[in-house]
Design a protein around this motif. Structure first.
Motif, PDB file in Angstrom:
ATOM      1  N   GLU A 261      37.226  50.534  34.912  1.00 53.01           N
ATOM      2  CA  GLU A 261      36.810  49.460  35.818  1.00 53.01           C
ATOM      3  C   GLU A 261      35.308  49.181  35.736  1.00 53.01           C
ATOM      4  N   GLY A 262      34.632  49.783  34.767  1.00 55.54           N
ATOM      5  CA  GLY A 262      33.181  49.632  34.709  1.00 55.54           C
ATOM      6  C   GLY A 262      32.501  50.337  35.857  1.00 55.54           C
ATOM      7  N   GLY A 263      33.003  51.507  36.206  1.00 53.59           N
ATOM      8  CA  GLY A 263      32.489  52.232  37.360  1.00 53.59           C
ATOM      9  C   GLY A 263      31.020  52.587  37.268  1.00 53.59           C
ATOM     10  N   PHE A 264      30.532  52.848  36.059  1.00 51.02           N
ATOM     11  CA  PHE A 264      29.099  53.126  35.906  1.00 51.02           C
ATOM     12  C   PHE A 264      28.284  51.927  36.355  1.00 51.02           C
ATOM     13  N   GLY A 265      28.575  50.760  35.780  1.00 53.06           N
ATOM     14  CA  GLY A 265      27.802  49.566  36.105  1.00 53.06           C
ATOM     15  C   GLY A 265      27.922  49.173  37.566  1.00 53.06           C
ATOM     16  N   LYS A 266      29.134  49.222  38.099  1.00 48.33           N
ATOM     17  CA  LYS A 266      29.338  48.855  39.503  1.00 48.33           C
ATOM     18  C   LYS A 266      28.535  49.757  40.425  1.00 48.33           C
ATOM     19  N   THR A 267      28.496  51.049  40.107  1.00 45.07           N
ATOM     20  CA  THR A 267      27.790  51.992  40.978  1.00 45.07           C
ATOM     21  C   THR A 267      26.282  51.853  40.853  1.00 45.07           C
ATOM     22  N   VAL A 268      25.799  51.599  39.647  1.00 42.23           N
ATOM     23  CA  VAL A 268      24.363  51.377  39.472  1.00 42.23           C
ATOM     24  C   VAL A 268      23.921  50.149  40.268  1.00 42.23           C
ATOM     25  N   PHE A 269      24.658  49.070  40.159  1.00 44.35           N
ATOM     26  CA  PHE A 269      24.281  47.859  40.894  1.00 44.35           C
ATOM     27  C   PHE A 269      24.363  48.097  42.409  1.00 44.35           C
ATOM     28  N   LYS A 270      25.347  48.870  42.845  1.00 46.98           N
ATOM     29  CA  LYS A 270      25.520  49.112  44.281  1.00 46.98           C
ATOM     30  C   LYS A 270      24.449  50.049  44.851  1.00 46.98           C
ATOM     31  N   LEU A 271      24.260  51.202  44.196  1.00 48.71           N
ATOM     32  CA  LEU A 271      23.371  52.220  44.753  1.00 48.71           C
ATOM     33  C   LEU A 271      21.897  51.986  44.415  1.00 48.71           C
ATOM     34  N   ILE A 272      21.613  51.360  43.286  1.00 45.27           N
ATOM     35  CA  ILE A 272      20.226  51.143  42.883  1.00 45.27           C
ATOM     36  C   ILE A 272      19.711  49.779  43.333  1.00 45.27           C
ATOM     37  N   PHE A 273      20.539  48.741  43.144  1.00 47.58           N
ATOM     38  CA  PHE A 273      20.080  47.384  43.418  1.00 47.58           C
ATOM     39  C   PHE A 273      20.688  46.751  44.664  1.00 47.58           C
ATOM     40  N   GLY A 274      21.602  47.485  45.317  1.00 45.26           N
ATOM     41  CA  GLY A 274      22.209  46.971  46.548  1.00 45.26           C
ATOM     42  C   GLY A 274      23.095  45.754  46.322  1.00 45.26           C
ATOM     43  N   GLU A 275      23.720  45.688  45.149  1.00 47.69           N
ATOM     44  CA  GLU A 275      24.579  44.544  44.809  1.00 47.69           C
ATOM     45  C   GLU A 275      26.018  44.991  44.612  1.00 47.69           C
ATOM     46  N   ASP A 276      26.960  44.223  45.144  1.00 43.93           N
ATOM     47  CA  ASP A 276      28.371  44.461  44.894  1.00 43.93           C
ATOM     48  C   ASP A 276      28.825  43.569  43.745  1.00 43.93           C
ATOM     49  N   ARG A 277      29.336  44.173  42.693  1.00 41.85           N
ATOM     50  CA  ARG A 277      29.818  43.405  41.547  1.00 41.85           C
ATOM     51  C   ARG A 277      31.221  43.821  41.151  1.00 41.85           C
TER      52      ARG A 277
END
Length: 277
Positions: A261-277
């Motif tokens: 599911e692209g969990g790495f990218g989703k988590t980086v955007f969520k925890l680092i940049f505060g974005e839900d993707r």
């Protein structure tokens, strides 16, 4: 944006790569966003340089790479070796002979190639199953006899791979302890990595963090296997994938969506940049 994280370290297989060894686009996007924000992103894999080089290049990871389960640290741009903790050449022969008693397949990982015996080729193909999900050039040096194997491996052995039944892990390790003090690790239940003492992904992360002038409070790590546990425990934020082994999840601070599911990218955007993707 999380201002504390300056380094993100990720496992590749089962974590950054999907189940078909492709890189989800969101993971590439996350690496690019991190670089633009001044955050280093580095792979830490059981793969050696030859089989992770193209992955790092496609992902845009052009800083330090940690290969061979943390035994090897290289600069992706210059290919300069900054750290290597290979097995003592004098121990390689005894370790291989012990491994032969327990393993169905044995190979040695050097910096950019593997070493094995021709007689084990068939066992490897059947044991690993679906070879279509491999990725990266697996350069193999094959020899005919055990003595040739030991001679070819003794000065090159970063990791001794032993494919074997899980129940035999402890008896083999106990016998190897008579040779010296080693690290035994594994990503899955069907094989083990035998390495020099202190060769762990956690130790590799610490070395790279110091190269960048930061500490564990500035590090986030991603993984799915048992061999990822040391780096998840080292990091300020340890992230296990939804598809991770239960022991790995138990060592994590956060559970990401699966690698498919692209969990790495989703988590980086969520925890680092505060974005839900």
């Amino acid at each position: 944006m999380n201002q504390d994280i300056k380094l993100i370290v990720t496992d590749l297989d089962g974590t950054f790569l999907d189940s078909y060894k492709n890189i989800p686009q969101i993971n590439i996007d996350a690496v690019k966003a991190c670089k633009e924000a001044g955050i280093h992103v580095c792979p830490c894999s059981a793969r050696n340089w030859s089989s992770l080089k193209d992955i790092a290049e496609e992902a845009g990871m052009d800083g330090y790479i940690m290969g061979c389960n943390g035994v090897l640290i290289m600069d992706a741009k210059t290919e300069e070796i900054h750290y290597r903790n290979k097995l003592d050449p004098e121990a390689v022969g005894p370790l291989i002979r012990i491994a032969m008693k327990y393993g169905t397949r044995i190979s040695v990982m050097a910096n950019d190639h593997m070493i094995s015996m021709k007689s084990m080729r068939r066992e490897f193909a059947s044991h690993r199953g679906d070879i279509r999900v491999r990725r990266g050039p697996h350069k193999m040096v094959e020899v005919d006899t055990l003595e040739e194997f030991i001679e070819a491996a003794k000065d090159e052995c970063n990791v001794l791979f032993v494919w074997m039944d899980h129940d035999d892990h402890l008896p083999m390790y106990t016998e190897m302890c008579d040779v010296g003090d080693f690290e035994l690790s594994a990503a899955d239940e069907d094989h083990v990595y035998v390495m020099a003492k202190d060769s762990t992904k956690g130790n590799a992360c610490d070395i790279v963090a110091k190269l960048y002038g930061i500490g564990p409070e500035n590090v986030m790590c991603f993984g799915d296997g048992k061999n990822d546990i040391p780096m998840l425990r080292y990091a300020s934020i340890g992230v296990a994938m939804e598809n991770a082994m239960e022991q790995t999840k138990d060592s994590a601070d956060y559970i990401a969506p699966s690698n498919d599911e692209g969990g790495f990218g989703k988590t980086v955007f969520k925890l680092i940049f505060g974005e839900d993707r």
